[in-house]
Structure formats: structure tokens, C-alpha cells
Design a protein around this motif. Structure first.
Motif, short mmCIF file in Angstrom:
data_model
loop_
_atom_site.label_atom_id
_atom_site.label_comp_id
_atom_site.label_asym_id
_atom_site.label_seq_id
_atom_site.Cartn_x
_atom_site.Cartn_y
_atom_site.Cartn_z
N UNK A 16 0.72 -1.17 -0.11
CA UNK A 16 -0.13 -0.04 -0.02
C UNK A 16 0.93 1.34 -0.05
N UNK A 17 0.55 2.22 -0.61
CA UNK A 17 1.09 3.37 -0.80
C UNK A 17 0.05 4.69 -0.68
N UNK A 18 0.37 5.69 0.28
CA UNK A 18 -0.47 6.88 0.25
C UNK A 18 -0.25 7.79 -0.80
N UNK A 19 -1.24 8.08 -1.35
CA UNK A 19 -1.01 9.13 -2.51
C UNK A 19 -2.04 10.21 -2.02
N UNK A 20 -1.48 11.53 -2.76
CA UNK A 20 -2.55 12.60 -2.20
C UNK A 20 -3.98 12.44 -3.26
N UNK A 21 -5.00 13.05 -2.56
CA UNK A 21 -6.22 13.04 -3.11
C UNK A 21 -6.14 13.85 -4.47
N UNK A 22 -6.35 13.36 -5.66
CA UNK A 22 -6.23 13.86 -6.96
C UNK A 22 -7.18 13.06 -8.02
N UNK A 23 -7.65 13.91 -8.92
CA UNK A 23 -8.50 13.32 -9.95
C UNK A 23 -7.41 12.56 -11.01
N UNK A 24 -6.02 12.99 -11.04
CA UNK A 24 -5.28 12.54 -12.17
C UNK A 24 -4.21 11.60 -11.46
N UNK A 25 -4.14 11.44 -10.20
CA UNK A 25 -3.19 10.49 -9.46
C UNK A 25 -3.82 9.25 -8.73
N UNK A 26 -3.48 8.06 -9.43
CA UNK A 26 -4.06 6.93 -8.86
C UNK A 26 -3.06 5.84 -8.25
N UNK A 27 -3.49 4.90 -7.49
CA UNK A 27 -2.57 3.72 -7.05
C UNK A 27 -3.38 2.50 -7.54
N UNK A 28 -2.48 1.40 -7.94
CA UNK A 28 -2.80 0.25 -8.16
C UNK A 28 -1.90 -0.77 -7.13
N UNK A 29 -2.50 -1.73 -6.22
CA UNK A 29 -1.66 -2.42 -5.59
C UNK A 29 -1.92 -3.93 -6.41
N UNK A 30 -0.78 -4.33 -6.72
CA UNK A 30 -0.55 -5.73 -7.14
C UNK A 30 -0.28 -6.74 -6.21
N UNK A 31 -0.39 -7.82 -6.42
CA UNK A 31 -0.18 -9.06 -5.65
C UNK A 31 1.48 -9.22 -5.39
N UNK A 32 2.03 -9.54 -4.26
CA UNK A 32 3.34 -9.81 -3.82
C UNK A 32 3.73 -10.70 -5.03
N UNK A 33 4.89 -10.32 -5.08
CA UNK A 33 5.69 -11.66 -5.98
C UNK A 33 6.82 -10.77 -7.03
N UNK A 34 7.60 -11.88 -7.48
CA UNK A 34 8.67 -11.25 -8.31
C UNK A 34 8.21 -10.54 -9.72
N UNK A 35 8.53 -9.27 -10.01
CA UNK A 35 8.23 -8.84 -11.07
C UNK A 35 6.60 -8.58 -11.48
N UNK A 36 5.60 -8.66 -10.57
CA UNK A 36 4.32 -8.60 -10.67
C UNK A 36 3.99 -7.03 -11.19
N UNK A 37 4.32 -6.16 -10.39
CA UNK A 37 4.17 -4.73 -10.75
C UNK A 37 4.86 -4.23 -12.25
N UNK A 38 5.99 -4.87 -12.33
CA UNK A 38 6.78 -4.76 -13.81
C UNK A 38 5.86 -5.29 -14.78
N UNK A 39 5.43 -6.35 -14.58
CA UNK A 39 4.64 -7.16 -15.58
C UNK A 39 3.21 -6.32 -16.08
N UNK A 40 2.71 -5.85 -14.81
CA UNK A 40 1.29 -4.86 -15.14
C UNK A 40 1.45 -3.73 -15.68
N UNK A 41 2.74 -3.18 -15.51
CA UNK A 41 3.32 -1.89 -16.11
C UNK A 41 3.12 -2.08 -17.68
N UNK A 42 4.05 -3.13 -17.96
CA UNK A 42 4.16 -3.48 -19.45
C UNK A 42 2.83 -3.84 -20.02
#
Length: 148
Positions: free
Chosen positions: A36-62
Motif C-alpha cells: 500500500x502507498x499513500x497518495x494525495x487526493x487527486x483526479x489525475x493521480x491513482x494507485x494500483x496495488x498488485x499481488x506480491x511476487x517477483x516482477x508482478x508490478x513490472x508485468x502489470x506496467x508492461x
């Protein structure tokens, strides 16, 4: 254009620069991380939490990034993948990865990884300096100005 942030290892000071730039330019900015990451309230900034694991966030970005998008990452293999898709990739120290330099960076990363695997101490990455922050902010502004 959208900004995708590999946020697991992105320094807080770089995220703060990104938050200000996103608000100023109204460019959709999405942070992806496996915690989890805290982000400022904004209509243009969002956060996506992915499952734990090697390169999961990287794969989602790709998967999500499209040609012309900007990806913020220090992960050279991720940068190589998104540059191949036609995205821009900027590391937190302000270095822009391009089709002309990404293969060299990937080769050097692989070489250093091989050395570390062989037991050779190669040292760590130094902390983000004020000059790094400035280089990142300047290059981010240049990229955002080009698309506006």
C-alpha cells in the motif's frame, strides 16, 4: 500520454516531484506497487496495488503502458520492455532510456549481476542526491512540455 510509476522502489522525493508535475500538467499518473502507498487526493493521480511476487508490478506496467506513455523506473529490464513498446522510460536519477542506449544499459546490468553472482562485491547504488533530483525534475518537465 500517461505516466506509469514502478513505485515499489521509487524514492519518496521522486514521487513528490511526480505528484506536483501531475497536478500542474493534469497528466494521468498511476503508481503500481505490491504494498500500500499513500497518495494525495487527486483526479489525475491513482494507485494500483498488485499481488506480491517477483516482477508482478513490472508485468502489470508492461501490460498497461501504451506507445507514447512515460514509465518511471530504475528497473532496466522493465525499461527495455516498455521502450520496445514505444514508451519513454525515465529513471529516478533523471536518465532517459531510449532505443539507442537501453541495450547497452541492459548489457551492463547483466554483466554486474554476473559479477555479483560470482561473489565479487560491486558496491551498492548511492542515495539519490540533490543533483539527481534536479536532473529528474528537469527531464520530466522537458518530456511533459513536449507532449503539451
Amino acid at each position: 500520454m500517461k505516466i506509469w510509476v514502478d513505485a515499489d522502489a521509487c524514492p519518496v522525493v521522486i514521487k513528490e516531484i511526480l505528484f506536483r508535475a501531475a497536478e500542474r500538467t493534469q497528466v494521468q499518473t498511476t503508481l503500481l506497487a505490491n504494498h500500500f502507498l499513500k497518495i494525495p487526493p487527486s483526479k489525475v493521480i491513482s494507485f494500483v496495488q498488485v499481488a506480491s511476487g517477483f516482477d508482478i508490478a513490472d508485468d502489470e506496467i508492461v501490460k498497461r503502458a501504451q506507445q507514447g506513455d512515460l514509465v518511471i523506473t530504475a528497473d532496466i529490464p522493465l525499461a527495455a520492455e516498455v521502450v520496445e513498446k514505444g514508451c519513454l522510460a525515465l529513471n529516478p536519477r533523471g536518465e532517459l532510456y531510449t532505443t539507442s542506449n537501453i541495450k547497452q544499459r541492459l548489457n551492463m546490468r547483466d554483466f554486474m549481476d554476473t559479477m555479483r553472482s560470482s561473489g565479487i562485491h560491486t558496491g551498492g547504488v548511492p542515495p539519490i542526491s540533490q543533483a539527481d533530483r534536479q536532473a529528474f525534475a528537469n527531464n520530466l518537465d522537458k518530456l511533459l512540455a513536449k507532449i503539451k
